[in-house]
Design a protein around this motif. Structure first.
Motif, mmCIF file in Angstrom:
data_model
loop_
_atom_site.group_PDB
_atom_site.id
_atom_site.type_symbol
_atom_site.label_atom_id
_atom_site.label_comp_id
_atom_site.label_asym_id
_atom_site.label_seq_id
_atom_site.Cartn_x
_atom_site.Cartn_y
_atom_site.Cartn_z
ATOM 1 N N GLU A 53 46.408 20.942 21.339
ATOM 2 C CA GLU A 53 47.713 20.889 22.171
ATOM 3 C C GLU A 53 48.853 20.573 21.086
ATOM 4 O O GLU A 53 48.629 19.980 20.114
ATOM 5 N N ARG A 54 50.004 21.059 21.648
ATOM 6 C CA ARG A 54 51.440 20.839 20.807
ATOM 7 C C ARG A 54 52.240 20.208 22.046
ATOM 8 O O ARG A 54 52.436 20.932 23.013
ATOM 9 N N SER A 55 53.210 19.232 21.687
ATOM 10 C CA SER A 55 54.247 18.983 22.487
ATOM 11 C C SER A 55 55.476 18.845 21.861
ATOM 12 O O SER A 55 55.468 18.601 20.686
ATOM 13 N N ALA A 56 56.442 19.003 22.566
ATOM 14 C CA ALA A 56 57.973 19.116 22.119
ATOM 15 C C ALA A 56 58.837 18.590 23.235
ATOM 16 O O ALA A 56 58.352 18.181 24.162
ATOM 17 N N ASP A 57 60.024 18.851 23.197
ATOM 18 C CA ASP A 57 61.161 18.349 24.249
ATOM 19 C C ASP A 57 60.960 19.373 25.164
ATOM 20 O O ASP A 57 61.090 19.041 26.395
ATOM 21 N N VAL A 58 60.945 20.665 24.893
ATOM 22 C CA VAL A 58 61.057 21.839 25.787
ATOM 23 C C VAL A 58 60.121 22.909 25.456
ATOM 24 O O VAL A 58 59.782 23.245 24.318
ATOM 25 N N VAL A 59 59.226 23.637 26.272
ATOM 26 C CA VAL A 59 58.598 24.905 26.129
ATOM 27 C C VAL A 59 59.277 26.036 26.556
ATOM 28 O O VAL A 59 59.613 25.903 27.949
ATOM 29 N N VAL A 60 59.475 26.922 25.572
ATOM 30 C CA VAL A 60 60.498 28.413 26.060
ATOM 31 C C VAL A 60 59.368 29.472 26.151
ATOM 32 O O VAL A 60 58.610 29.452 25.084
ATOM 33 N N ALA A 61 59.015 29.996 27.131
ATOM 34 C CA ALA A 61 58.178 31.057 27.159
ATOM 35 C C ALA A 61 58.812 32.485 27.255
ATOM 36 O O ALA A 61 59.519 32.820 28.339
ATOM 37 N N ALA A 62 58.771 33.058 26.299
ATOM 38 C CA ALA A 62 59.306 34.264 26.111
ATOM 39 C C ALA A 62 58.245 35.626 25.802
ATOM 40 O O ALA A 62 58.328 36.026 24.824
ATOM 41 N N GLU A 63 57.613 35.757 26.781
ATOM 42 C CA GLU A 63 56.394 36.475 26.784
ATOM 43 C C GLU A 63 56.512 37.772 27.321
ATOM 44 O O GLU A 63 55.419 38.482 27.505
ATOM 45 N N GLY A 64 57.693 38.334 27.582
ATOM 46 C CA GLY A 64 57.975 39.648 28.087
ATOM 47 C C GLY A 64 57.414 39.674 29.852
ATOM 48 O O GLY A 64 57.099 38.757 30.312
ATOM 49 N N GLY A 65 57.520 40.966 30.354
ATOM 50 C CA GLY A 65 57.001 41.077 31.870
ATOM 51 C C GLY A 65 55.714 40.883 32.217
ATOM 52 O O GLY A 65 55.627 40.434 33.391
ATOM 53 N N ARG A 66 54.786 40.785 31.322
ATOM 54 C CA ARG A 66 53.403 40.386 31.575
ATOM 55 C C ARG A 66 53.211 38.924 31.432
ATOM 56 O O ARG A 66 51.909 38.499 31.009
ATOM 57 N N SER A 67 54.317 38.099 31.340
ATOM 58 C CA SER A 67 54.017 36.782 31.175
ATOM 59 C C SER A 67 52.976 35.826 31.757
ATOM 60 O O SER A 67 53.082 35.717 32.895
#
Length: 359
Positions: A123-137
């Protein structure tokens, strides 16, 4: 593309983003041409990535043809184009290797703690997770399970051809123009884009075409079953169309103006994409957010898919810079970009329905 826009914008703002990319090798283009909207060109310049003129082509006339190939109407208009691969290479080179983790798939997100689970179980943690995975996210499916893509009842056949492989008359017909033909329930267009290594000189470019076509009376399952026998939901990539499907579409090209028929016939690896609409009620869930086509998919008529990803990324970096807390920044960004995405999807529906005369 959305991940790189975001990573570059956040890094410039003083953050330390890490990109997890599930592909192990270099990514290949599946979209061909891109309209290089002004905000994309500005991003390249403002971040000292590349002079946009070095990786773009231009047309100076929008032209509509009749079925026999005559010019029905034309108007002066400058459009700027690039290719998926040329733009991707520039963005990738602008982001450091040490924070770009290839061959690393995110299998789950815990939005409350901004934690991602990696395919090795860590696992990895941060301040924010940004999911830029396209239309099939997959992250969208987890966070917004009720936000389903809606098929628009037509498809886009696409292809890219090396300029050098085309007859001189075909090259001349498309050179310097953004050319269209609108027929019964179909629309086809073409424009020049940079060559495989970003070349923009005449003779070294590629010609990109898109053919919107309804599926009336045709078996969608047959069209979207690839050479391995697997049925695809959204697209069949270059080289994966079955021969009967490819042959049938080339036969159908006889309904197009002669230069477009030639262009389709000379394309070695045409491919097909389902046209669909997608919206989410909100792009943010706690400390996770959906970006680009992971949140909103607008029909390609808007020529805004890549520009939307850049806009989301730049707006996110600006929001963090102008708000005291992460939560405030995400809330402001969510309101602004969700409104934009919803408006864009609605505009794409209107454009598609009018251009293809859909009920």
């Amino acid at each position: 593309m959305g991940g790189l826009f975001t990573g570059i914008a956040l890094k410039r703002s003083g953050h330390r983003p890490t990109i997890y990319e599930r592909s192990a090798g270099a990514l290949e283009s599946r979209g061909g041409g891109i309209v290089a909207q002004r905000n994309i060109r500005r991003f390249l310049s403002d971040h000292d990535i590349v002079d946009p003129d070095e990786i773009t082509t231009r047309s100076h006339e929008r032209r509509f043809l009749t079925e026999c190939g005559d010019v029905e109407r034309a108007a002066s208009e400058t459009m700027v184009f690039t290719s998926w691969d040329a733009l991707y290479r520039q963005l990738r080179d602008a982001f450091s290797d040490e924070r770009y983790r290839t061959g690393t798939a995110v299998t789950g997100v815990t939005p409350e703690t901004a934690t991602v689970t990696i395919d090795d179980g860590s696992e990895r943690s941060a301040d924010v997770v940004v999911a830029a995975e396209g239309g099939r996210s997959a992250t969208r499916e987890q966070l917004r399970p009720d936000a389903d893509p809606e098929f628009a009842s037509y498809v886009a056949w696409r292809g890219v051809v090396d300029e050098a492989a085309l007859p001189a008359a075909c090259v001349e017909a498309f050179d310097g123009t953004f050319t269209f033909f609108q027929g019964a329930d179909q629309l086809v267009l073409a424009y020049f884009i940079p060559g495989p290594d970003g070349e923009t000189e005449p003779g070294s470019r590629r010609l990109n075409w898109v053919w919107y076509d309804t599926l009336d009376g045709r078996d969608r399952t047959a069209i979207f079953t690839d050479t391995s026998g697997s049925e695809r939901t959204f697209s069949v990539s270059p080289g994966r169309l079955r021969e009967p499907v490819r042959h049938r579409q080339r036969e159908r090209a006889a309904t197009l103006p002669p230069v477009f028929e030639t262009l389709v016939g000379e394309t070695p690896d045409l491919f097909v994409q389902a046209i669909y609409d997608l919206t989410v009620p909100s792009m943010v869930a706690d400390r996770a957010c959906l970006l680009g086509d992971g949140a909103f998919v607008a029909r390609p008529h808007t020529a805004a898919g890549t520009a939307k990803a850049e806009g989301d990324a730049t707006a996110l970096a600006d929001a963090f810079a102008s708000h005291e807390s992460v939560d405030e920044a995400l809330a402001a960004w969510d309101q602004r970009r969700t409104e934009y995405g919803s408006t864009l999807v609605a505009r794409g529906k209107r454009m598609g329905d009018v251009r293809l005369n859909l009920d």
